[in-house]
Design a protein around this motif. Structure first.
Motif, PDB file in Angstrom:
ATOM      1  N   MET A 104      80.399 -41.270   1.116  1.00 48.81           N
ATOM      2  CA  MET A 104      81.676 -40.978   0.470  1.00 48.81           C
ATOM      3  C   MET A 104      82.174 -39.581   0.851  1.00 48.81           C
ATOM      4  SD  MET A 104      80.834 -42.588  -3.299  1.00 48.81           S
ATOM      5  CE  MET A 104      82.245 -41.792  -4.056  1.00 48.81           C
ATOM      6  N   LEU A 105      81.276 -38.595   0.831  1.00 53.88           N
ATOM      7  CA  LEU A 105      81.659 -37.232   1.191  1.00 53.88           C
ATOM      8  C   LEU A 105      82.148 -37.173   2.638  1.00 53.88           C
ATOM      9  CD1 LEU A 105      81.782 -34.193   0.612  1.00 53.88           C
ATOM     10  CD2 LEU A 105      79.362 -34.051   1.287  1.00 53.88           C
ATOM     11  N   ALA A 106      81.443 -37.853   3.535  1.00 55.08           N
ATOM     12  CA  ALA A 106      81.833 -37.845   4.950  1.00 55.08           C
ATOM     13  C   ALA A 106      83.203 -38.487   5.139  1.00 55.08           C
ATOM     14  CB  ALA A 106      80.775 -38.567   5.784  1.00 55.08           C
ATOM     15  N   HIS A 107      83.458 -39.594   4.451  1.00 54.85           N
ATOM     16  CA  HIS A 107      84.777 -40.234   4.545  1.00 54.85           C
ATOM     17  C   HIS A 107      85.875 -39.295   4.041  1.00 54.85           C
ATOM     18  CE1 HIS A 107      83.594 -43.983   6.144  1.00 54.85           C
ATOM     19  NE2 HIS A 107      83.163 -44.569   5.037  1.00 54.85           N
ATOM     20  N   GLY A 108      85.597 -38.588   2.956  1.00 54.48           N
ATOM     21  CA  GLY A 108      86.591 -37.663   2.424  1.00 54.48           C
ATOM     22  C   GLY A 108      86.942 -36.567   3.423  1.00 54.48           C
ATOM     23  N   ILE A 109      85.936 -36.024   4.095  1.00 59.52           N
ATOM     24  CA  ILE A 109      86.174 -34.987   5.095  1.00 59.52           C
ATOM     25  C   ILE A 109      86.969 -35.548   6.273  1.00 59.52           C
ATOM     26  CG2 ILE A 109      85.041 -33.463   6.765  1.00 59.52           C
ATOM     27  CD1 ILE A 109      82.765 -33.142   4.734  1.00 59.52           C
ATOM     28  N   ALA A 117      93.456 -45.687   5.621  1.00 60.40           N
ATOM     29  CA  ALA A 117      92.337 -46.623   5.773  1.00 60.40           C
ATOM     30  C   ALA A 117      91.011 -45.972   5.393  1.00 60.40           C
ATOM     31  CB  ALA A 117      92.281 -47.129   7.216  1.00 60.40           C
ATOM     32  N   VAL A 118      90.774 -44.756   5.848  1.00 62.08           N
ATOM     33  CA  VAL A 118      89.521 -44.069   5.531  1.00 62.08           C
ATOM     34  C   VAL A 118      89.427 -43.786   4.032  1.00 62.08           C
ATOM     35  CG1 VAL A 118      88.169 -41.977   5.915  1.00 62.08           C
ATOM     36  CG2 VAL A 118      89.309 -43.075   7.834  1.00 62.08           C
ATOM     37  N   SER A 119      90.558 -43.474   3.407  1.00 61.31           N
ATOM     38  CA  SER A 119      90.563 -43.208   1.968  1.00 61.31           C
ATOM     39  C   SER A 119      90.214 -44.467   1.170  1.00 61.31           C
ATOM     40  CB  SER A 119      91.937 -42.678   1.543  1.00 61.31           C
ATOM     41  OG  SER A 119      92.239 -41.466   2.207  1.00 61.31           O
ATOM     42  N   VAL A 120      90.752 -45.598   1.591  1.00 63.91           N
ATOM     43  CA  VAL A 120      90.419 -46.864   0.924  1.00 63.91           C
ATOM     44  C   VAL A 120      88.939 -47.186   1.100  1.00 63.91           C
ATOM     45  CG1 VAL A 120      90.820 -49.356   0.930  1.00 63.91           C
ATOM     46  CG2 VAL A 120      92.756 -47.772   1.102  1.00 63.91           C
ATOM     47  N   ALA A 121      88.393 -46.925   2.289  1.00 64.15           N
ATOM     48  CA  ALA A 121      86.972 -47.157   2.538  1.00 64.15           C
ATOM     49  C   ALA A 121      86.114 -46.322   1.599  1.00 64.15           C
ATOM     50  CB  ALA A 121      86.635 -46.839   3.989  1.00 64.15           C
ATOM     51  N   LEU A 122      86.539 -45.090   1.339  1.00 65.61           N
ATOM     52  CA  LEU A 122      85.807 -44.226   0.408  1.00 65.61           C
ATOM     53  C   LEU A 122      85.740 -44.872  -0.979  1.00 65.61           C
ATOM     54  CD1 LEU A 122      86.340 -40.394   0.049  1.00 65.61           C
ATOM     55  CD2 LEU A 122      86.041 -41.828  -1.946  1.00 65.61           C
ATOM     56  N   VAL A 123      86.864 -45.406  -1.436  1.00 70.30           N
ATOM     57  CA  VAL A 123      86.898 -46.044  -2.753  1.00 70.30           C
ATOM     58  C   VAL A 123      85.978 -47.269  -2.788  1.00 70.30           C
ATOM     59  CG1 VAL A 123      88.358 -47.237  -4.422  1.00 70.30           C
ATOM     60  CG2 VAL A 123      89.224 -45.200  -3.243  1.00 70.30           C
ATOM     61  N   LEU A 124      85.981 -48.057  -1.725  1.00 70.64           N
ATOM     62  CA  LEU A 124      85.147 -49.260  -1.686  1.00 70.64           C
ATOM     63  C   LEU A 124      83.661 -48.907  -1.692  1.00 70.64           C
ATOM     64  CD1 LEU A 124      87.207 -51.301   0.933  1.00 70.64           C
ATOM     65  CD2 LEU A 124      86.998 -51.783  -1.514  1.00 70.64           C
ATOM     66  N   ILE A 125      83.278 -47.870  -0.962  1.00 73.12           N
ATOM     67  CA  ILE A 125      81.882 -47.435  -0.963  1.00 73.12           C
ATOM     68  C   ILE A 125      81.447 -47.001  -2.356  1.00 73.12           C
ATOM     69  CG2 ILE A 125      80.358 -45.547  -0.208  1.00 73.12           C
ATOM     70  CD1 ILE A 125      80.457 -47.627   1.857  1.00 73.12           C
ATOM     71  N   SER A 126      82.369 -46.411  -3.103  1.00 69.80           N
ATOM     72  CA  SER A 126      82.032 -45.939  -4.453  1.00 69.80           C
ATOM     73  C   SER A 126      81.680 -47.079  -5.398  1.00 69.80           C
ATOM     74  CB  SER A 126      83.202 -45.139  -5.036  1.00 69.80           C
ATOM     75  OG  SER A 126      84.299 -45.985  -5.365  1.00 69.80           O
ATOM     76  N   ARG A 127      82.053 -48.312  -5.062  1.00 66.50           N
ATOM     77  CA  ARG A 127      81.747 -49.471  -5.907  1.00 66.50           C
ATOM     78  C   ARG A 127      80.332 -49.977  -5.725  1.00 66.50           C
ATOM     79  NH1 ARG A 127      86.219 -51.951  -7.979  1.00 66.50           N
ATOM     80  NH2 ARG A 127      84.638 -52.777  -9.413  1.00 66.50           N
ATOM     81  N   ILE A 128      79.662 -49.525  -4.663  1.00 63.60           N
ATOM     82  CA  ILE A 128      78.266 -49.920  -4.454  1.00 63.60           C
ATOM     83  C   ILE A 128      77.395 -49.293  -5.520  1.00 63.60           C
ATOM     84  CG2 ILE A 128      76.290 -49.735  -2.870  1.00 63.60           C
ATOM     85  CD1 ILE A 128      78.239 -49.751  -0.556  1.00 63.60           C
ATOM     86  N   ALA A 129      76.426 -50.060  -6.018  1.00 67.45           N
ATOM     87  CA  ALA A 129      75.505 -49.527  -7.021  1.00 67.45           C
ATOM     88  C   ALA A 129      74.731 -48.347  -6.443  1.00 67.45           C
ATOM     89  CB  ALA A 129      74.538 -50.621  -7.471  1.00 67.45           C
ATOM     90  N   THR A 145      74.339 -42.526   7.922  1.00 68.41           N
ATOM     91  CA  THR A 145      73.947 -42.899   6.568  1.00 68.41           C
ATOM     92  C   THR A 145      74.310 -44.343   6.259  1.00 68.41           C
ATOM     93  OG1 THR A 145      74.407 -40.603   5.968  1.00 68.41           O
ATOM     94  CG2 THR A 145      73.975 -42.136   4.179  1.00 68.41           C
ATOM     95  N   SER A 146      75.472 -44.792   6.726  1.00 65.12           N
ATOM     96  CA  SER A 146      75.875 -46.183   6.481  1.00 65.12           C
ATOM     97  C   SER A 146      74.874 -47.169   7.076  1.00 65.12           C
ATOM     98  CB  SER A 146      77.261 -46.445   7.076  1.00 65.12           C
ATOM     99  OG  SER A 146      78.248 -45.687   6.418  1.00 65.12           O
ATOM    100  N   SER A 147      74.308 -46.824   8.237  1.00 63.30           N
ATOM    101  CA  SER A 147      73.367 -47.736   8.891  1.00 63.30           C
ATOM    102  C   SER A 147      72.071 -47.895   8.122  1.00 63.30           C
ATOM    103  CB  SER A 147      73.063 -47.245  10.316  1.00 63.30           C
ATOM    104  OG  SER A 147      72.312 -46.041  10.287  1.00 63.30           O
ATOM    105  N   THR A 148      71.783 -46.964   7.191  1.00 60.10           N
ATOM    106  CA  THR A 148      70.554 -47.059   6.398  1.00 60.10           C
ATOM    107  C   THR A 148      70.741 -47.905   5.148  1.00 60.10           C
ATOM    108  OG1 THR A 148      70.991 -45.106   5.008  1.00 60.10           O
ATOM    109  CG2 THR A 148      69.956 -44.723   7.155  1.00 60.10           C
ATOM    110  N   LEU A 149      71.986 -48.206   4.788  1.00 57.62           N
ATOM    111  CA  LEU A 149      72.245 -48.925   3.546  1.00 57.62           C
ATOM    112  C   LEU A 149      71.891 -50.404   3.653  1.00 57.62           C
ATOM    113  CD1 LEU A 149      75.652 -47.329   2.449  1.00 57.62           C
ATOM    114  CD2 LEU A 149      73.381 -46.864   1.508  1.00 57.62           C
ATOM    115  N   LEU A 150      72.210 -51.025   4.786  1.00 57.86           N
ATOM    116  CA  LEU A 150      71.978 -52.461   4.922  1.00 57.86           C
ATOM    117  C   LEU A 150      70.524 -52.855   4.710  1.00 57.86           C
ATOM    118  CD1 LEU A 150      73.126 -55.260   5.545  1.00 57.86           C
ATOM    119  CD2 LEU A 150      72.730 -54.797   7.975  1.00 57.86           C
TER     120      LEU A 150
END
Length: 419
Positions: free
Chosen positions: A84-89, A183-195, A128-133
């Motif tokens: 989320m932080l990386a997307h914000g930057i 688009a990147v801002s929306v992605a940040l919001v979607l990532i925030s929904r992950i537990a 970091t995203s690649s470690t989530l799956l």
């Protein structure tokens, strides 16, 4: 979910996977728009092959500078928050470029600086995203999960994004980048929904440098992972040599224009989509070793074909084939690595792999710009053809050992995977 929804994101992969997939697809739309718009912006400011190649090179250079640190940090913090932080930057950096474009103060130096800063944030986001799956799905479902994420990359980043980016650039230079910010801002919001994901277990506190060394040592000691990283690094050197000046090759050598340049990426994505539909059957009926050898062999053929053609339609056909085998290779190589690496080391070993990926691209693009400047726009393709052919011949036997390697458990050493 039923029907199409179940086909795209099977229920067994879980709710968090659907949020991850949605965020990845959305972010890739923005990146796909920039994939066409960024080189077009640079090409509108300079005709130098070296400067054009530098735009992409500076976006990938951060992988060499910060890639290993990103992997070590990903293995010691909550990974969702770091993404989320990386997307914000990333959103803030591109918004800065939009302001420069709107005020008419943008120049080649500013664009290159933005490329570097955006690439730096992307290092932390992608690592970091690649470690989530692997934390969300079972090992047996990694192939399906990676295929779905790759499919999103193809649809958004390669198929829909580039032609949209070229169109928006024609309307106004700032529009594609403003859309990328959204688009990147929306992605940040979607990532925030992950537990919230658990922080990887650690036996004792250690310095980041120690963690980096541990990840590098593990990757080097594990022969299948080490060989896979070397193959990816070397092949990317040759692949990136012509790719860095592709916009000039398409517009000046093939005379396809800006929209035609975007169409090349679209053709690649269409090939990838066909491979997406076939991947399940391929995985069931053809060994990973055979698929890996076929993909790398087709890479050699592609370089030769581009070196010889002067026809834009033929180039589109070649790019369609590239998209098909590149999707299969990317899905298989990622799945093989994720299955071999313990969860506690996914970030660090993944970052070593990504340093190889983008390190090869930085070297290749730098070489490609110089080669094109000295010998013409087709010379990088000949360089890529010769280099990839020699590398494949040397590594041919090793590929089977990589595909047949066994996973390593958390309490085993890296050499326990080599059987």
């Amino acid at each position: 979910m039923t029907g199409l929804g179940e086909l795209i994101a099977p229920r067994r992969l879980g709710r968090d996977f659907r949020w991850l997939m949605s965020a990845a697809w959305t972010s890739n739309i923005g990146d796909g728009i920039a994939l066409a718009a960024s080189p077009l912006l640079i090409a509108s400011m300079t005709s130098s092959p070296i400067l054009v190649a530098s735009g992409a090179m500076l976006q990938y250079l951060p992988w060499l500078l910060f890639g290993l640190h990103a992997g070590a940090i990903a293995d010691r913090v909550e990974r969702r928050m770091l993404v989320m932080l990386a997307h914000g930057i990333r959103a803030v950096v591109v918004l800065g470029l939009v302001i420069f474009l709107l005020t008419g103060t943008a120049n080649i130096a500013i664009v290159l600086i933005v490329s570097f800063l955006y690439g730096t944030a992307e290092v932390f986001a992608d690592t970091t995203s690649s470690t989530l799956l692997p934390m969300m799905v079972k090992p047996a479902d990694l192939g399906v999960g990676n295929a779905r994420l790759q499919a999103g990359f193809l649809v958004a980043n390669q198929l829909a994004g580039p032609p949209l980016g070229a169109f928006l650039f024609a309307v106004g230079t700032f529009w594609p980048f403003l859309t990328q910010v959204l688009a990147v801002s929306v992605a940040l919001v979607l990532i925030s929904r992950i537990a919230r994901q658990p922080v990887p277990g650690r036996e004792e506190k250690s310095h980041v440098a120690h963690d980096i060394v541990e990840g590098v040592r593990w990757a080097w000691a594990n022969k299948p992972v080490r060989t896979l990283i070397i193959i990816i690094l070397v092949f990317n050197v040759f692949w990136a040599a012509p790719w860095g000046i592709l916009v000039l090759y398409a517009t000046e050598h093939l005379h396809m224009g800006p929209v035609g340049f975007g169409a090349l990426t679209t053709a690649s994505a269409l090939g990838g989509l066909v491979a997406t539909l076939c991947f399940g059957a391929l995985e069931r009926h053809v060994s990973f070793a055979t698929l890996m050898k076929v993909c790398l062999s087709l890479e050699v053929v592609m370089h030769l074909s581009f070196a010889l053609t002067t026809n834009g339609v033929v180039a589109l056909v070649i790019m369609f084939g590239f998209g098909a085998y590149a999707f299969v290779w990317g899905t298989i190589s990622t799945t093989v690595r994720q299955r071999l690496v313990p969860h506690s080391l996914q970030g660090r070993v993944g970052s070593v792999n990504m340093v190889g990926v983008f390190g090869g691209m930085v070297i290749g693009q730098a070489l490609g710009g110089v080669i094109a400047q000295a010998w013409g726009l087709t010379a990088p393709w000949w360089f890529a053809f010769a280099g990839a052919a020699i590398t494949l011949a040397v590594m041919w036997r090793q590929i089977s050992h990589i595909a047949a390697a066994k996973p390593v458990l958390e309490d085993e050493g890296p050499d326990d995977a080599v059987q």
